[in-house]
Write an enzyme that holds these catalytic residues in place. Structure first.
Site, PDB file in Angstrom:
ATOM      1  NE  ARG A  59      -2.511  -1.335   3.372  1.00  0.00           N
ATOM      2  CZ  ARG A  59      -2.302  -2.561   3.835  1.00  0.00           C
ATOM      3  NH1 ARG A  59      -2.674  -3.602   3.115  1.00  0.00           N
ATOM      4  NH2 ARG A  59      -1.721  -2.757   5.002  1.00  0.00           N
ATOM      5  CD  GLU A  96       1.987  -9.327  18.760  1.00  0.00           C
ATOM      6  OE1 GLU A  96       1.458  -8.855  17.732  1.00  0.00           O
ATOM      7  OE2 GLU A  96       1.372  -9.533  19.820  1.00  0.00           O
TER       8      GLU A  96
HETATM    9  P1  AMP Z   1       4.710  -1.975  11.614  1.00  0.00           P
HETATM   10  O1  AMP Z   1       5.958  -2.641  11.117  1.00  0.00           O
HETATM   11  O2  AMP Z   1       4.170  -2.625  12.849  1.00  0.00           O
HETATM   12  O3  AMP Z   1       4.874  -0.481  11.762  1.00  0.00           O
HETATM   13  O4  AMP Z   1       3.591  -2.231  10.530  1.00  0.00           O
HETATM   14  C1  AMP Z   1       3.493  -1.447   9.411  1.00  0.00           C
HETATM   15  C2  AMP Z   1       2.995  -2.203   8.208  1.00  0.00           C
HETATM   16  O5  AMP Z   1       1.882  -3.035   8.523  1.00  0.00           O
HETATM   17  C3  AMP Z   1       2.543  -1.226   7.165  1.00  0.00           C
HETATM   18  O6  AMP Z   1       3.063  -1.650   5.907  1.00  0.00           O
HETATM   19  C4  AMP Z   1       1.027  -1.275   7.214  1.00  0.00           C
HETATM   20  O7  AMP Z   1       0.511  -1.296   5.911  1.00  0.00           O
HETATM   21  C5  AMP Z   1       0.682  -2.533   7.964  1.00  0.00           C
HETATM   22  N1  AMP Z   1      -0.234  -2.316   9.107  1.00  0.00           N
HETATM   23  C6  AMP Z   1       0.075  -2.468  10.421  1.00  0.00           C
HETATM   24  N2  AMP Z   1      -0.973  -2.252  11.212  1.00  0.00           N
HETATM   25  C7  AMP Z   1      -1.997  -1.917  10.395  1.00  0.00           C
HETATM   26  C8  AMP Z   1      -3.380  -1.551  10.619  1.00  0.00           C
HETATM   27  N3  AMP Z   1      -3.927  -1.495  11.847  1.00  0.00           N
HETATM   28  N4  AMP Z   1      -4.129  -1.256   9.542  1.00  0.00           N
HETATM   29  C9  AMP Z   1      -3.601  -1.294   8.293  1.00  0.00           C
HETATM   30  N5  AMP Z   1      -2.331  -1.650   8.022  1.00  0.00           N
HETATM   31  C10 AMP Z   1      -1.522  -1.945   9.055  1.00  0.00           C
END
Ligand code: AMP
Length: 171
Positions: A59, A96
């Site tokens: 995305r 996680e």
């Molecule tokens: P993080 O590594 O935990 O910051 O996760 C970021 C990635 O996971 C991004 O590429 C987001 O597109 C996706 N992502 C994580 N949490 C969500 C959420 N609640 N809604 C949509 N996409 C998410």
């Protein structure tokens, strides 16, 4: 003025239980919301010169490419393993439960390139941090990391402390 939060749909328990998924497709189908998002991203960047927008699968590609065009910059995709056809650098990061890997083409960035990192959502920050690590390893200078949405309660910013971080919507 358009309120972008009206264009984000919350989907409970997607893709698994306990996750409140932020669905940006209502925003993507509105020309007014696309324009407002781009205007806000550009305003937050000010007059910083960007050589390349580095965006994260999948995305992140949507606004990443639009931003590259507006900034007169190149576009570089960061992808999940095995998707990029040429030589790559890769970096493993902790989830996680378990590990994941991101890859970038090894000729994608020149030393000294001024880089904008972009993704749709900043959650725990692991994904964006890994993208930053890849760019730094290749000699890129990270000018800013920007996101449509920041899940502030997950403190993803802490993982990006050494870089300027901007987001259009905070939850
Ligand atoms: P993080 O590594 O935990 O910051 O996760 C970021 C990635 O996971 C991004 O590429 C987001 O597109 C996706 N992502 C994580 N949490 C969500 C959420 N609640 N809604 C949509 N996409 C998410």
């Amino acid at each position: 003025m358009i309120n972008l939060s009206n264009y984000i749909r919350e989907i409970p328990d997607f893709p698994k239980e306990g996750i409140q998924f932020k669905d940006i497709t209502p925003l993507l189908k509105s020309p007014e919301a696309i324009k407002e998002s781009l205007d806000q991203f550009l305003a937050l960047l000010g007059d910083e010169k960007i050589d390349k927008v580095v965006a994260i699968e999948s995305r992140g590609f949507l606004f990443g490419m639009l931003l590259a065009e507006k900034l007169n910059a190149g576009f570089v995709p960061i992808r999940k393993p095995g998707k990029l056809p040429s030589d790559t650098y890769s970096e493993v990061y902790e989830l996680e439960y378990g590990k994941d890997t991101l890859e970038i083409h090894s000729d994608a960035i020149e030393k000294g390139d001024r880089i904008l990192i972009h993704d749709d959502v900043l959650a725990t920050g692991g994904t964006a941090r890994t993208a930053c690590n890849l760019v730094k390893r290749m000699g890129g200078k990270i000018v800013q990391c920007n996101f449509l949405i920041e899940l502030a309660f997950l403190n993803g910013r802490n993982k990006l402390k050494s870089f300027p971080v901007e987001s259009l919507l905070k939850y």
